[in-house]
Design a protein around this motif. Structure first.
Motif, PDB file in Angstrom:
ATOM      1  N   ALA A 107       0.824  -1.207   0.000  1.00 10.56           N
ATOM      2  CA  ALA A 107       0.000   0.000   0.000  1.00 10.56           C
ATOM      3  C   ALA A 107       0.860   1.259   0.000  1.00 10.56           C
ATOM      4  O   ALA A 107       0.582   2.223  -0.741  1.00 10.56           O
ATOM      5  N   LEU A 108       1.908   1.273   0.815  1.00 12.24           N
ATOM      6  CA  LEU A 108       2.774   2.455   0.865  1.00 12.24           C
ATOM      7  C   LEU A 108       3.548   2.604  -0.441  1.00 12.24           C
ATOM      8  O   LEU A 108       3.764   3.730  -0.923  1.00 12.24           O
ATOM      9  N   THR A 109       3.969   1.486  -1.022  1.00 15.79           N
ATOM     10  CA  THR A 109       4.660   1.538  -2.310  1.00 15.79           C
ATOM     11  C   THR A 109       3.730   2.089  -3.389  1.00 15.79           C
ATOM     12  O   THR A 109       4.123   2.922  -4.215  1.00 15.79           O
ATOM     13  N   TYR A 110       2.488   1.618  -3.403  1.00 18.93           N
ATOM     14  CA  TYR A 110       1.501   2.090  -4.366  1.00 18.93           C
ATOM     15  C   TYR A 110       1.251   3.581  -4.201  1.00 18.93           C
ATOM     16  O   TYR A 110       1.087   4.321  -5.187  1.00 18.93           O
ATOM     17  N   LEU A 111       1.239   4.046  -2.972  1.00 14.72           N
ATOM     18  CA  LEU A 111       0.990   5.454  -2.687  1.00 14.72           C
ATOM     19  C   LEU A 111       2.107   6.351  -3.222  1.00 14.72           C
ATOM     20  O   LEU A 111       1.851   7.424  -3.768  1.00 14.72           O
TER      21      LEU A 111
ATOM     22  N   ALA B 137       8.984 -10.122  -1.215  1.00 15.06           N
ATOM     23  CA  ALA B 137       8.390 -10.364   0.103  1.00 15.06           C
ATOM     24  C   ALA B 137       8.971  -9.446   1.175  1.00 15.06           C
ATOM     25  O   ALA B 137       8.710  -9.639   2.365  1.00 15.06           O
ATOM     26  N   SER B 138       9.723  -8.429   0.757  1.00 12.76           N
ATOM     27  CA  SER B 138      10.446  -7.603   1.727  1.00 12.76           C
ATOM     28  C   SER B 138       9.532  -6.907   2.719  1.00 12.76           C
ATOM     29  O   SER B 138       9.876  -6.742   3.896  1.00 12.76           O
TER      30      SER B 138
ATOM     31  N   LEU C 227      18.258  -1.920   7.097  1.00 14.62           N
ATOM     32  CA  LEU C 227      17.858  -0.554   6.748  1.00 14.62           C
ATOM     33  C   LEU C 227      18.964   0.167   5.995  1.00 14.62           C
ATOM     34  O   LEU C 227      18.686   0.940   5.064  1.00 14.62           O
ATOM     35  N   VAL C 228      20.206  -0.084   6.371  1.00 12.00           N
ATOM     36  CA  VAL C 228      21.333   0.510   5.638  1.00 12.00           C
ATOM     37  C   VAL C 228      21.326   0.035   4.194  1.00 12.00           C
ATOM     38  O   VAL C 228      21.494   0.824   3.248  1.00 12.00           O
ATOM     39  N   ILE C 229      21.132  -1.258   3.993  1.00  5.69           N
ATOM     40  CA  ILE C 229      21.065  -1.800   2.632  1.00  5.69           C
ATOM     41  C   ILE C 229      19.889  -1.189   1.874  1.00  5.69           C
ATOM     42  O   ILE C 229      19.997  -0.859   0.687  1.00  5.69           O
ATOM     43  N   THR C 230      18.771  -1.017   2.559  1.00  2.00           N
ATOM     44  CA  THR C 230      17.573  -0.467   1.924  1.00  2.00           C
ATOM     45  C   THR C 230      17.832   0.897   1.301  1.00  2.00           C
ATOM     46  O   THR C 230      17.424   1.166   0.160  1.00  2.00           O
ATOM     47  N   PHE C 231      18.509   1.766   2.046  1.00  2.00           N
ATOM     48  CA  PHE C 231      18.695   3.134   1.565  1.00  2.00           C
ATOM     49  C   PHE C 231      20.035   3.346   0.853  1.00  2.00           C
ATOM     50  O   PHE C 231      20.223   4.387   0.218  1.00  2.00           O
TER      51      PHE C 231
ATOM     52  N   ALA D 260      12.786  -0.861  -3.271  1.00  3.60           N
ATOM     53  CA  ALA D 260      11.550  -0.167  -2.894  1.00  3.60           C
ATOM     54  C   ALA D 260      11.523   0.014  -1.377  1.00  3.60           C
ATOM     55  O   ALA D 260      10.950  -0.796  -0.646  1.00  3.60           O
ATOM     56  N   TRP D 261      12.133   1.097  -0.912  1.00  4.36           N
ATOM     57  CA  TRP D 261      12.207   1.323   0.529  1.00  4.36           C
ATOM     58  C   TRP D 261      10.814   1.507   1.138  1.00  4.36           C
ATOM     59  O   TRP D 261      10.607   1.261   2.325  1.00  4.36           O
ATOM     60  N   GLU D 262       9.853   1.937   0.300  1.00  7.28           N
ATOM     61  CA  GLU D 262       8.505   2.145   0.803  1.00  7.28           C
ATOM     62  C   GLU D 262       7.904   0.852   1.351  1.00  7.28           C
ATOM     63  O   GLU D 262       7.227   0.862   2.387  1.00  7.28           O
ATOM     64  N   ALA D 263       8.128  -0.260   0.645  1.00  6.39           N
ATOM     65  CA  ALA D 263       7.613  -1.552   1.110  1.00  6.39           C
ATOM     66  C   ALA D 263       8.267  -1.955   2.424  1.00  6.39           C
ATOM     67  O   ALA D 263       7.618  -2.498   3.319  1.00  6.39           O
ATOM     68  N   HIS D 264       9.561  -1.687   2.551  1.00 12.07           N
ATOM     69  CA  HIS D 264      10.291  -2.040   3.767  1.00 12.07           C
ATOM     70  C   HIS D 264       9.759  -1.262   4.969  1.00 12.07           C
ATOM     71  O   HIS D 264       9.487  -1.844   6.030  1.00 12.07           O
ATOM     72  N   ILE D 265       9.605   0.035   4.803  1.00 12.96           N
ATOM     73  CA  ILE D 265       9.155   0.876   5.913  1.00 12.96           C
ATOM     74  C   ILE D 265       7.700   0.577   6.261  1.00 12.96           C
ATOM     75  O   ILE D 265       7.322   0.492   7.440  1.00 12.96           O
TER      76      ILE D 265
END
Length: 287
Positions: free
Chosen positions: A176-180, A191-192, A224-228, A234-239
């Motif tokens: 949902a956050l990624t879509y937004l 699956a992240s 989180l370091v790898i994410t950013f 897609a950091w949005e999916a992670h957060i």
């Protein structure tokens, strides 16, 4: 006169108790107590069938979150999720068109520029299917390793139904956050979101059990370091998944026992409702 310190529950270190299993005599807390014909027994004795005369009369043993403790295959859901992810990955390698149909995309034209595709075009299923989709071997390998490392403990402590609910809602919140934010004319998969939900839940659970938080916090920080630090993630999916996992897990293990069920399903309904509202508002904006 000094007051004697009570022992900790053998399943939940840090939780003091004056009750012992009548079979193995190990200390057990209220969350681990199972009524037997005489006194209480621990979930392990119930699972092993080593109690005397309680198999038909004992109450169903419960986890710290109130879920059922089932005999045999304690990591059944975790193994099933890994198997499903691997199966979809193999199918995607065999038929790349499957990836195009399952990937999370908000709004885009198809390869022939004839038809609009994506969640905004009514393909809401992509919010769920993309959570089980991977394209690169390193991607699925990393996610499944974390699922294997984190899932077993969470499944044992939450119970199968609550654990699966945590996984699915975390994945949905990430989608949902990624879509937004970032799914217009751009595909997202993996699956992240669900895995980060397990990371957040593990922090809450370890804190509740009063165990050393440093290993799990280091794992969260590393991811989180790898994410950013890396492009194309897609950091949005992670957060989104991480925040959802923390909220759901806190409700599952942090509330009073008397209000536990109400708090759990309220939190789960809240995460689901917020995800749904986010998707609806974004869809209206793209229409």
């Amino acid at each position: 006169m000094e007051q004697a310190q009570m022992p900790d529950c053998y399943r939940h270190p840090g939780v003091e108790t004056g009750i012992r299993c009548t079979r193995c005599e190990r200390p057990i807390c209220h969350a681990c107590m199972v009524d037997a014909s005489v006194g209480f027994q621990c979930p392990q004795c119930v699972r092993d069938g080593s109690g005397t005369g309680h198999s038909r009369t004992a109450n169903q043993p419960r986890t710290i979150a109130g879920g059922r403790i089932t005999a045999g295959h304690p990591h059944l859901v975790t193994n099933a999720l890994i198997g499903l992810n691997v199966l979809v990955f193999v199918l995607g390698q065999i038929s790349p068109a499957l990836i195009d149909e399952m990937v999370l995309i908000g709004f885009a034209f198809d390869s022939d520029l004839h038809r609009v595709v994506g969640v905004a075009d009514g393909e809401w299923y992509r919010l769920a299917t993309s959570v089980f989709l991977h394209q690169e071997i390193w991607h699925i390998a990393g996610n499944m390793l974390l699922l294997w490392l984190l899932g077993g403990t969470l499944e044992e402590e939450l119970g199968r139904v609550r654990y699966l609910t945590l996984y699915l809602l975390s994945g949905l919140a990430g989608s949902a956050l990624t879509y937004l934010i970032a799914a217009e004319n751009q595909g997202s998969l993996g699956a992240s979101g669900a895995i980060y939900g397990l990371l957040g839940a593990s922090v809450v659970l370890m804190r509740r059990l009063k165990r050393d938080l440093r290993p799990i916090l280091a794992l969260v920080a590393f991811n989180l370091v790898i994410t950013f630090a890396r492009d194309g993630i897609a950091w949005e999916a992670h957060i989104g998944g991480l925040v959802a996992g923390v909220i759901i897990a806190y409700a599952m293990v942090g509330g009073a026992r008397e209000r536990r069920a109400l708090l759990q399903w309220t939190a789960c309904s809240l995460v689901f409702a917020l995800s749904l509202v986010t998707v609806v508002l974004r869809t209206v904006a793209l229409s």
